[in-house]
Design an enzyme around this catalytic site. Structure first.
Site, PDB file in Angstrom:
ATOM      1  N   ASP A 122      -0.515  -5.955   3.032  1.00  0.00           N
ATOM      2  CA  ASP A 122      -1.008  -5.267   4.228  1.00  0.00           C
ATOM      3  C   ASP A 122      -0.017  -4.735   5.342  1.00  0.00           C
ATOM      4  OD1 ASP A 122      -3.449  -5.838   3.319  1.00  0.00           O
ATOM      5  OD2 ASP A 122      -3.123  -8.037   3.887  1.00  0.00           O
ATOM      6  N   SER A 158       2.611  -2.896  10.035  1.00  0.00           N
ATOM      7  CA  SER A 158       1.595  -4.087   9.725  1.00  0.00           C
ATOM      8  C   SER A 158       0.242  -3.306   9.952  1.00  0.00           C
ATOM      9  CB  SER A 158       1.465  -5.169  10.880  1.00  0.00           C
ATOM     10  OG  SER A 158       0.659  -5.880  10.789  1.00  0.00           O
ATOM     11  N   ARG A 159      -0.535  -3.361   8.868  1.00  0.00           N
ATOM     12  CA  ARG A 159      -1.806  -2.488   8.758  1.00  0.00           C
ATOM     13  C   ARG A 159      -2.874  -3.478   9.509  1.00  0.00           C
ATOM     14  NH1 ARG A 159       0.284  -1.936   3.453  1.00  0.00           N
ATOM     15  NH2 ARG A 159       1.331   0.374   3.516  1.00  0.00           N
ATOM     16  N   VAL A 160      -2.912  -4.629  10.111  1.00  0.00           N
ATOM     17  CA  VAL A 160      -3.637  -5.510  10.634  1.00  0.00           C
ATOM     18  C   VAL A 160      -3.303  -5.255  12.201  1.00  0.00           C
ATOM     19  CG1 VAL A 160      -4.534  -7.800  11.115  1.00  0.00           C
ATOM     20  CG2 VAL A 160      -4.148  -7.021   8.723  1.00  0.00           C
TER      21      VAL A 160
END
Length: 506
Positions: free
Chosen positions: A343, A368-370
């Protein structure tokens, strides 16, 4: 407490007769195989037509291995013990089971090999439960959104690339650029949290593993950590199952509503052990001689990291896989595989490391894909424009290297940007608390650090924690417990920092 009543001779006799009556008498068929050839951690076994894929096999002298390849006449068995203790002609039996490891609270504070055998000299484990090393990842319906933060204690990560509980964040970079240090510091930072940590060393030198263990014991909460070690001298089979064994140990806590963090250090060496086993068992090589299933191997491992739904207990397992690049090449086979599975990635740059910027995080290549969805509210509000300001500073710094006299506005930006880079630098094994990160970013964004010489900012960081505990203990408690900073508290904190920095001004 009274002793249980004596069952008496009549009861014992009835029980013994029932056992004898249930005993089946007569011939029983048993498959016994034979080792045809053994070398390089692989044994070719014949005479076990009923063996299944991944079944645990037991050898004459008590050694173990698992069935990796099932051919028509031979089984490719990966040994989990020293190869010099197995010889051609030895008998082999199937166990009817897969590889399992002990799990539970008894493992906390222990150093184990990938089969769960203690190697710390503290005696046998008291674990009463085992789990397979290979387990299915939770389904989509069993998962929940990743919303709770994982504080790494590393300012550049917590402010720019926040991590969440249940996330998979890759740490990648060239050799000796501080990858393991970031992972170890994240484990150390959990000393004040409720997260249980599992550190899996795969193919590492014994000295590197010893340094990591010493750092956790000295600075962290070792009694809430599990260390799984498959060092470079271990057999390829032990190195291969190590990350899966560590994941099962961590999943025990996740499945009971607790929170766990697992570090795989590193999956590049794990991929190399998978390639070695595949080539020795004559599986078809593919790109860079890796077999085609290496992507699936790492995908099914990392998919086990998750945040479970409330119906499943609400536990989480956060994964920090580590991978190594050659000359910063992120487009190699294993790095591209892991980047596509995870992620986000924290990319460490060798040039920044050698220039003295530590941790050497490349802010442009990392992501960071969150991200902000999990970041603590106090830090998110304080660091609102930090990433944009830092990116603009790096661009301006590059252009001003060609000479020329920038105007005052550009000089102010360069001065401010130099302070951003200074606070993002951090010593190893000294993770910062959330309130200290918030205070640093507040002082930076308010321009309080601009008059401070760059070389003096390190000293300010060292004394910041004691200052906050002494001057604003109520704010420290509130930020650490809730992750939020109220407007009135923000003003008080800014005033405290202003007063302290003015007193330190030359």
């Amino acid at each position: 407490m009274t002793a249980p009543p004596d069952p008496g001779p009549d009861t014992w006799l009835a029980t013994a007769r029932a056992r004898v009556a249930d005993t089946r008498l007569g011939p029983a068929a048993e498959e016994i195989g034979r080792v045809e050839h053994v070398a390089d951690g692989i044994a070719l076994v014949s005479g076990l037509p009923g063996a299944r894929l991944d079944e645990l096999l037991r050898f004459d002298q008590g050694q173990f291995g698992y069935a990796q390849v099932l051919d028509e006449g031979l089984i490719g068995c990966v040994l989990l013990d020293a190869v010099d203790t197995v010889a051609a002609g030895d008998r082999v039996r199937g166990t009817g089971d897969v590889v399992r490891v002990p799990v539970g609270p008894a493992l906390l504070g222990r150093i184990l090999d990938p089969l769960g055998r203690p190697i710390d000299g503290l005696g046998p484990l008291a674990a009463s439960e085992t789990m397979p090393v290979e387990r299915a990842a939770p389904s989509i319906i069993e998962r929940d959104l990743v919303t709770e933060p994982v504080q790494t204690g590393t300012l550049v990560i917590d402010t720019l690339f926040a991590l969440g509980r249940g996330q998979r964040e890759l740490i990648i970079g060239d050799r000796a650029t501080g990858k393991s240090t970031i992972a170890i510091d994240t484990i150390i930072s959990q000393r004040d949290s409720d997260i249980i940590c599992v550190y899996v060393a795969i193919g590492q030198k014994s000295t590197s593993v010893r340094r990591a263990i010493d750092a956790i014991q000295q600075h962290g909460a070792f009694e809430r950590c599990i260390i799984v070690v498959a060092e470079a001298a271990s057999s390829p089979g032990l190195q291969w199952i190590a990350p899966f064994a560590g994941a099962s140990m961590a999943e025990y806590f996740r499945d009971r509503g607790q929170h766990a963090l697992i570090v795989f250090d590193d999956l590049t060496k794990h991929a190399a052990s998978h390639r070695e086993i595949a080539l020795l068992t004559r599986q078809s090589p593919g790109r860079e001689a890796y077999p085609g299933d290496v992507f699936y191997v790492h995908a099914r491992l990392l998919e086990r990291a998750s945040k479970l739904s409330k119906e499943k207990g609400g536990g989480s397992l956060t994964a920090l896989p580590v991978a190594e690049t050659d000359a910063g090449n992120l487009s190699a086979y294993i790095p591209t595989n892991l980047i596509s599975i995870t992620d986000g990635q924290i990319v460490l740059d060798g040039h920044l490391f050698h220039e003295g910027q530590k941790p050497a995080v490349d802010a442009g290549a990392s992501v960071s894909r969150v991200g902000g969805k999990t970041q603590a509210r106090a830090l998110r509000d304080a660091a609102d424009t930090l990433r944009l300001d830092y990116a603009q500073f790096l661009e301006l710094e590059m252009f001003t290297r060609f000479g020329g006299m920038p105007d005052q506005r550009v000089r102010d930006q360069l001065t401010h940007g130099a302070r951003i880079r200074a606070i993002l630098g951090q010593g190893q094994h000294a993770p910062a608390r959330l309130v200290e990160e918030v205070a640093l970013v507040l002082a930076l964004q308010a321009g309080l650090l601009d008059p401070v010489p760059v070389e003096a900012i390190g000293g300010f960081r060292l004394e910041l924690g004691a200052l906050l505990d002494r001057e604003v203990p109520d704010i420290v408690r509130h930020v650490q417990t809730s992750g939020q900073l109220e407007p009135g508290q923000r003003e008080r904190l800014t005033e405290t920092l202003t007063r302290h920095l003015r007193a330190r001004a030359p």
